[in-house]
Design a protein around this motif. Structure first.
Motif, PDB file in Angstrom:
ATOM      1  N   LEU A  34     -18.507  14.567  85.692  1.00 35.95           N
ATOM      2  CA  LEU A  34     -18.461  13.706  86.875  1.00 35.95           C
ATOM      3  C   LEU A  34     -18.318  12.245  86.479  1.00 35.95           C
ATOM      4  N   PHE A  35     -19.018  11.869  85.412  1.00 33.07           N
ATOM      5  CA  PHE A  35     -18.891  10.507  84.913  1.00 33.07           C
ATOM      6  C   PHE A  35     -19.420  10.428  83.496  1.00 33.07           C
ATOM      7  N   GLU A  36     -19.002   9.342  82.824  1.00 34.95           N
ATOM      8  CA  GLU A  36     -19.383   9.092  81.439  1.00 34.95           C
ATOM      9  C   GLU A  36     -20.187   7.796  81.358  1.00 34.95           C
ATOM     10  N   GLU A  37     -21.212   7.818  80.553  1.00 33.77           N
ATOM     11  CA  GLU A  37     -22.020   6.638  80.287  1.00 33.77           C
ATOM     12  C   GLU A  37     -21.121   5.478  79.854  1.00 33.77           C
ATOM     13  N   GLY A  38     -21.344   4.298  80.443  1.00 32.82           N
ATOM     14  CA  GLY A  38     -20.590   3.104  80.075  1.00 32.82           C
ATOM     15  C   GLY A  38     -19.339   2.854  80.892  1.00 32.82           C
ATOM     16  N   ARG A  39     -18.932   3.805  81.712  1.00 28.36           N
ATOM     17  CA  ARG A  39     -17.733   3.616  82.547  1.00 28.36           C
ATOM     18  C   ARG A  39     -18.125   3.060  83.915  1.00 28.36           C
ATOM     19  N   HIS A  40     -17.118   2.616  84.655  1.00 25.54           N
ATOM     20  CA  HIS A  40     -17.327   2.005  85.977  1.00 25.54           C
ATOM     21  C   HIS A  40     -17.884   3.017  86.985  1.00 25.54           C
ATOM     22  N   ALA A  41     -18.934   2.633  87.680  1.00 20.44           N
ATOM     23  CA  ALA A  41     -19.579   3.490  88.683  1.00 20.44           C
ATOM     24  C   ALA A  41     -19.079   3.090  90.069  1.00 20.44           C
ATOM     25  N   ASP A  42     -18.184   3.879  90.624  1.00 27.40           N
ATOM     26  CA  ASP A  42     -17.571   3.528  91.902  1.00 27.40           C
ATOM     27  C   ASP A  42     -17.830   4.547  93.011  1.00 27.40           C
ATOM     28  N   TRP A  79     -24.062   2.871  90.735  1.00 23.70           N
ATOM     29  CA  TRP A  79     -23.176   2.262  91.723  1.00 23.70           C
ATOM     30  C   TRP A  79     -23.891   1.190  92.538  1.00 23.70           C
ATOM     31  N   HIS A  80     -25.220   1.264  92.582  1.00 28.10           N
ATOM     32  CA  HIS A  80     -26.001   0.385  93.463  1.00 28.10           C
ATOM     33  C   HIS A  80     -26.358  -0.954  92.812  1.00 28.10           C
ATOM     34  N   PHE A  81     -26.237  -1.036  91.493  1.00 27.61           N
ATOM     35  CA  PHE A  81     -26.673  -2.222  90.764  1.00 27.61           C
ATOM     36  C   PHE A  81     -25.546  -2.785  89.910  1.00 27.61           C
ATOM     37  N   SER A  82     -25.261  -4.073  90.110  1.00 23.97           N
ATOM     38  CA  SER A  82     -24.263  -4.744  89.282  1.00 23.97           C
ATOM     39  C   SER A  82     -24.717  -4.686  87.828  1.00 23.97           C
ATOM     40  N   TRP A  86     -22.119   3.215  84.656  1.00 20.82           N
ATOM     41  CA  TRP A  86     -22.963   4.400  84.526  1.00 20.82           C
ATOM     42  C   TRP A  86     -23.915   4.254  83.344  1.00 20.82           C
ATOM     43  N   GLN A  87     -25.178   4.565  83.570  1.00 18.96           N
ATOM     44  CA  GLN A  87     -26.197   4.504  82.526  1.00 18.96           C
ATOM     45  C   GLN A  87     -26.393   5.845  81.830  1.00 18.96           C
ATOM     46  N   ARG A 107     -22.249   0.014  99.790  1.00 17.26           N
ATOM     47  CA  ARG A 107     -22.815  -1.325  99.522  1.00 17.26           C
ATOM     48  C   ARG A 107     -22.514  -2.272 100.679  1.00 17.26           C
ATOM     49  N   ARG A 108     -21.313  -2.198 101.226  1.00 23.47           N
ATOM     50  CA  ARG A 108     -20.950  -3.035 102.374  1.00 23.47           C
ATOM     51  C   ARG A 108     -21.832  -2.694 103.584  1.00 23.47           C
ATOM     52  N   MET A 109     -22.072  -1.412 103.814  1.00 24.82           N
ATOM     53  CA  MET A 109     -22.949  -0.995 104.913  1.00 24.82           C
ATOM     54  C   MET A 109     -24.355  -1.561 104.716  1.00 24.82           C
TER      55      MET A 109
END
Length: 151
Positions: A34-42, A79-82, A86-87, A107-109
């Motif tokens: 689903l995702f890899e550590e260190g990549r962009h969390a979108d 995704w929630h924290f700048s 991904w951690q 985040r916009r909501m």
């Protein structure tokens, strides 16, 4: 995971319903990353069925399994924290059906409705605290001379 971190228990009904309005259903085969550590969390997911394993990269070794997630649990909090990176990593351990959410939309909501944003932040914060504790225990079990001592 504790009942206070699953979607059903974590968000009041009106906020849960609002969040679910922007969800769309997705499916993943067993073994999908689903995702890899260190990549962009979108994006993030809430599991409907199946199991997702969270893992942590350990240099010179295979990734350490941190926790397994199931029905109603949040997959992804980065995704929630700048800076939205991904951690941990995540892989499906079985076929998975989930609700997927676009992080920028949520985040916009949260920005537009402070009450909704506070509820989401508390939910995500509880998940982060739980995952941090799980990561600590798991890494101590794997690598400390006497384990975590929690057994």
């Amino acid at each position: 995971m504790t009942s206070t971190t699953t979607l059903g228990a974590a968000l009041p009904a009106e906020h849960r319903e609002r969040l679910m309005r922007v969800a769309h259903e997705v499916s993943f085969d067993m073994g999908a990353r689903l995702f890899e550590e260190g990549r962009h969390a979108d994006r993030f997911w809430i599991i409907k069925t199946g199991t997702v394993a969270l893992d942590l990269h350990v240099p010179g070794r295979r990734a350490a399994l941190i926790e397994s997630l199931g029905h109603g649990e949040l997959v992804g909090w980065s995704w929630h924290f700048s800076p939205y990176v991904w951690q941990l990593g995540a892989e499906t351990m079985s076929p998975v059906r989930a609700w997927e959410f676009d992080a920028a939309t949520v985040r916009r909501m949260c920005e537009e409705d402070p009450e909704f944003g506070r509820a989401v932040a508390i939910w995500v914060g509880r998940v982060v605290a739980h995952r941090l504790h799980s990561s600590r225990i798991r890494l101590l079990d794997l690598y400390a001379p006497y384990g975590s001592g929690s057994r």
